[in-house]
Scaffold this motif. Structure first.
Motif, short mmCIF file in Angstrom:
data_model
loop_
_atom_site.label_atom_id
_atom_site.label_comp_id
_atom_site.label_asym_id
_atom_site.label_seq_id
_atom_site.Cartn_x
_atom_site.Cartn_y
_atom_site.Cartn_z
N VAL A 147 -2.33 -6.40 5.06
CA VAL A 147 -2.19 -5.13 4.86
C VAL A 147 -1.25 -4.41 5.82
CG1 VAL A 147 -2.99 -2.59 4.71
CG2 VAL A 147 -4.43 -4.66 3.59
N GLU A 148 -0.19 -3.72 5.67
CA GLU A 148 0.97 -3.31 6.75
C GLU A 148 0.25 -1.84 7.24
OE1 GLU A 148 4.72 -3.37 5.03
OE2 GLU A 148 4.78 -5.50 4.64
N ASP A 149 -0.04 -1.13 6.30
CA ASP A 149 -0.21 0.26 6.83
C ASP A 149 -1.49 0.69 5.84
OD1 ASP A 149 0.79 1.29 4.52
OD2 ASP A 149 2.53 1.09 5.38
N ASP A 150 -1.95 2.09 6.31
CA ASP A 150 -3.22 2.65 5.54
C ASP A 150 -2.79 3.03 4.19
OD1 ASP A 150 -4.54 2.29 8.20
OD2 ASP A 150 -4.58 4.74 8.63
N ALA A 151 -1.55 3.37 4.06
CA ALA A 151 -1.16 3.63 2.60
C ALA A 151 -1.24 2.49 1.62
CB ALA A 151 0.02 4.12 2.73
N GLN A 152 -0.81 1.28 2.18
CA GLN A 152 -0.76 0.26 1.50
C GLN A 152 -2.30 -0.23 0.95
OE1 GLN A 152 0.45 -3.54 3.07
NE2 GLN A 152 1.68 -3.83 1.32
N ALA A 153 -3.25 -0.11 2.03
CA ALA A 153 -4.60 -0.18 1.97
C ALA A 153 -5.23 0.64 0.69
CB ALA A 153 -5.29 -0.29 3.20
N VAL A 154 -4.91 1.76 0.72
CA VAL A 154 -5.45 2.57 -0.21
C VAL A 154 -5.06 2.29 -1.66
CG1 VAL A 154 -5.41 4.91 -1.31
CG2 VAL A 154 -5.81 4.52 1.41
N GLU A 155 -3.58 1.88 -1.65
CA GLU A 155 -3.31 1.77 -3.03
C GLU A 155 -3.55 0.33 -3.58
OE1 GLU A 155 -0.77 -0.65 -5.79
OE2 GLU A 155 -0.83 -1.32 -3.76
N MET A 156 -3.79 -0.50 -2.40
CA MET A 156 -4.50 -2.14 -3.07
C MET A 156 -5.95 -1.70 -3.46
SD MET A 156 -3.21 -4.97 -0.27
CE MET A 156 -1.36 -5.33 -0.20
N ALA A 157 -6.65 -1.09 -2.82
CA ALA A 157 -8.11 -0.70 -3.18
C ALA A 157 -8.12 -0.06 -4.53
CB ALA A 157 -8.75 0.05 -2.18
N GLU A 158 -7.38 0.86 -4.76
CA GLU A 158 -7.28 1.63 -6.01
C GLU A 158 -6.87 0.36 -7.06
OE1 GLU A 158 -4.50 4.71 -5.61
OE2 GLU A 158 -6.13 5.81 -4.57
N ARG A 159 -6.09 -0.44 -6.83
CA ARG A 159 -5.82 -1.56 -7.91
C ARG A 159 -6.69 -2.47 -8.17
NH1 ARG A 159 -2.57 -5.79 -6.45
NH2 ARG A 159 -1.90 -4.61 -4.86
N LEU A 160 -7.61 -2.91 -7.07
CA LEU A 160 -8.50 -3.93 -7.21
C LEU A 160 -9.71 -3.15 -7.68
CD1 LEU A 160 -8.27 -5.89 -3.75
CD2 LEU A 160 -7.56 -6.68 -6.36
N GLY A 202 -7.44 -12.26 18.81
CA GLY A 202 -5.89 -12.02 19.26
C GLY A 202 -4.96 -11.56 18.23
N ASP A 203 -5.38 -11.25 17.05
CA ASP A 203 -4.59 -10.82 15.55
C ASP A 203 -5.39 -9.90 15.01
OD1 ASP A 203 -3.26 -10.90 13.42
OD2 ASP A 203 -2.77 -13.22 13.61
N GLY A 204 -4.85 -8.77 14.77
CA GLY A 204 -5.38 -7.77 14.10
C GLY A 204 -5.07 -7.56 12.66
N ARG A 205 -4.37 -8.52 12.10
CA ARG A 205 -4.03 -8.32 10.62
C ARG A 205 -5.15 -8.46 9.73
NH1 ARG A 205 -0.55 -12.91 9.30
NH2 ARG A 205 -1.71 -13.81 11.01
N VAL A 206 -5.22 -7.79 8.78
CA VAL A 206 -6.35 -7.52 7.69
C VAL A 206 -5.87 -7.60 6.34
CG1 VAL A 206 -8.20 -6.23 7.05
CG2 VAL A 206 -7.84 -6.38 9.39
N TYR A 207 -6.53 -8.25 5.56
CA TYR A 207 -6.13 -8.25 4.14
C TYR A 207 -7.49 -7.79 3.08
CZ TYR A 207 -8.43 -12.87 3.35
OH TYR A 207 -9.22 -13.74 3.10
N LEU A 208 -7.28 -7.53 1.99
CA LEU A 208 -8.17 -7.07 0.91
C LEU A 208 -8.36 -8.10 -0.11
CD1 LEU A 208 -6.84 -4.35 2.03
CD2 LEU A 208 -7.82 -3.26 0.06
N GLU A 209 -9.91 -8.06 -0.50
CA GLU A 209 -10.10 -8.80 -1.74
C GLU A 209 -11.19 -8.32 -2.42
OE1 GLU A 209 -10.37 -13.53 -0.17
OE2 GLU A 209 -12.25 -12.46 -0.53
N LYS A 210 -11.24 -8.57 -3.94
CA LYS A 210 -12.45 -7.96 -4.62
C LYS A 210 -13.54 -8.51 -4.37
CE LYS A 210 -14.09 -5.70 -8.47
NZ LYS A 210 -14.25 -4.15 -8.14
N ALA A 211 -14.64 -7.77 -4.07
CA ALA A 211 -16.05 -8.21 -3.82
C ALA A 211 -16.68 -8.87 -5.02
CB ALA A 211 -16.86 -7.11 -3.25
N ILE A 212 -17.08 -10.16 -4.92
CA ILE A 212 -18.11 -10.81 -5.99
C ILE A 212 -19.33 -10.50 -5.65
CG2 ILE A 212 -18.43 -12.86 -7.26
CD1 ILE A 212 -15.62 -11.84 -7.41
#
Length: 520
Positions: A147-160, A202-212
């Motif tokens: 996820v690059e920024d908060d807006a992208q996180a919100v968009e991905m969460a809505e899509r998933l 040492g790396d703060g990058r985060v991504y999103l997954e659908k919860a099973i």
């Protein structure tokens, strides 16, 4: 395992870039093979057991991991000065860090683990998802990049669609993961996950997954050599976990049958071959209620729970890692792997299960470890040990084997009853409770088990102060350990610290370290 002389191996001395019980585990594997071991230690670990047991021990800095166990420059420099030709990272810290692998290679050191290319392909979780998908392995629906920024996180969460999981892209070991049920939780959870990931890796990058949900967490152990041999060693059940930190592991999984095992192991081997992976690793999957499985990640390292696989296969995975790193073929074939019986591992950590598993510290003032038929202790504990707060709270691992799951559970109950740790809050009470729980005994549980059952236990427990009662054996152990601690303190006052400029060797002069003294 066939007996192989190490005289012609490309290394005879191994630096262990880790601490605690896994450092001791590697030291023992080296000693059985005839290899020399080099331990490293921080200020917090000056009197740690791995320092005492290694052939040599070198000081690497302050207690903070970023200044010691995560300091690549210092570790490489110590390996060079100690004359080590290979480095074993254990698990955690730099075990899945491609920069560390490359630094070892540039220094002429053999890294006991997968090459940097495999680390990058599998260690970075979004890259691993893309690689798995290309290899035809089913993956959990979700993002294919961080996820690059908060807006992208919100968009991905809505899509998933909620619920979703936030996961550290460079993560492992349950760090940097958050479960998001409602939209208002997303951005606070994202900030927390980023902070935890940055601190742990040492790396703060985060991504999103659908919860099973509900899901079982099943992993497949594999190992590959440089001769084209790729072998799996069955699966492990890892669903008993809290906040994505595993507490109990067992092999085989209670839900496994021949068809599901064949599907999961075949997918694992296809993935491993597709990236030309070398050395040990673990493919992790979620299994949904419909028994469909989804790839989570590959842990490109030895796992905390590897002993249960060793019990059920008779394979020493750490020794196989060293053989592979030396360029030797695996000492067995897939056809020779026969899964036998059942094994269970309890992770015993410095956490207070009665107080929301908060981390604990203190001094081990009394210790009684279990033994007996088919009981294994992987532990770094001793009376007088000061348990620090700087690192993972894992104290020890208690592993048992039985001819079937019922016998393994009965043996674990007996071993847990024998196990006593006085002085530091720990998870022994939780493990004892679990081994009596009807859902665990039946094998009917998921990754939500602890939240559901332990949470319910705490909500309905009587609000009375809990007092730890010591039996006579514990009192005797306490008195004996206090006397031992007093003796250790007296001996320490007479012990000389060996230094050479800014370089400090181990203080364990009385543990067979004449070789170090001669080199000064």
């Amino acid at each position: 395992m066939d007996i192989v002389s190490v005289a012609d191996w490309p290394f005879q001395k191994v630096l262990i870039a880790n601490r605690g019980e896994i450092a001791l585990r590697i030291i023992r594997a080296c000693r059985e093979l005839g290899l020399r071991s080099v331990a490293v230690y921080s200020d917090a670990d000056r009197n740690a057991l791995h320092v005492r047991q290694a052939d040599e021990a070198w000081y690497i800095g302050p207690a903070q991991a970023t200044q010691s166990y995560l300091n690549i420059t210092t570790l490489i420099d110590v390996a060079r000065r100690a004359g080590a030709q290979a480095v074993h990272p254990g698990y955690g810290f730099l075990a899945e860090n491609a920069d560390f692998v490359r630094a070892c290679q540039q220094a002429g050191l053999i890294f006991v683990g997968p090459p940097a290319e495999a680390q990058l392909a599998m260690g970075e979780k979004t890259a691993a998802r893309r690689t798995a998908q290309a290899a035809g392995v089913p993956i959990v629906p979700g993002a294919m990049s961080d996820v690059e920024d908060d807006a992208q996180a919100v968009e991905m969460a809505e899509r998933l669609g909620l619920p979703i999981m936030l996961k550290a892209a460079a993560g492992g070991g349950g760090k940097g993961i958050r479960f998001v049920r409602e939209s208002k939780e997303l951005l606070p959870a994202l900030r927390t996950a980023r902070s935890e990931a940055r601190s742990a890796f040492g790396d703060g990058r985060v991504y999103l997954e659908k919860a099973i949900t509900p899901a079982r967490h099943i992993e497949v152990q594999f190992i590959a050599d440089t001769h084209g041999n790729v072998v799996h060693l069955g699966e492990r059940e890892c669903s008993i976990q809290r906040r994505h930190q595993k507490l109990i592991e067992e092999s085989p999984s209670p839900i496994m049958d021949a068809a599901l095992r064949e599907r999961m192991t075949t997918a694992t081997l296809n993935l491993v071959r597709s990236i030309r992976y070398v050395n040990a690793g673990t493919a992790e999957f979620l299994v949904g209620p419909d028994r469909n499985f989804y790839f989570l990640e590959v842990n490109a390292r030895i796992q905390v729970e590897h002993p249960v696989t060793e019990w059920c296969t008779g394979v020493d995975l750490v020794q196989e890692q060293l053989r592979v790193a030396a360029g030797l073929p695996l000492s067995f074939t897939q056809e020779q792997i026969e899964l036998r019986g059942a094994a269970i591992e309890c992770r015993i950590s410095a956490e207070d299960p009665e107080n929301n598993f908060l981390p604990a510290t203190g001094t081990i003032v009394a210790l009684q470890e279990p033994s007996g038929p088919d009981v294994r202790m992987d532990s770094s504990l001793y009376p007088g040990l000061q348990v620090p707060l700087f690192y993972d709270p894992l104290l020890s691992k208690l592993i048992v084997w039985g001819k079937d799951r019922a016998q393994a559970i009965a043996r674990m109950r007996r071993a847990l009853a024998e196990y006593q740790i006085v002085g530091v809050h720990n998870t022994l009470p939780f493990a004892r409770w679990l081994m009596e729980h009807p859902r665990f005994l039946s094998g009917d549980f998921s990754t939500d088990f602890i939240a559901e059952e332990w949470g319910a236990r705490q909500r309905h427990s009587e609000e009375e102060p809990q007092h730890e009662e010591l039996d006579l054996a514990q009192v005797a152990a306490l008195v004996g350990s206090l006397l031992m601690h007093e003796q250790m303190q007296e001996e320490k006052s007479h012990r000389r610290i060996i230094t050479n400029g800014n370089e400090e060797k181990s203080r364990w002069r009385d543990a067979g370290r004449a070789d170090i003294l001669r080199r000064l």
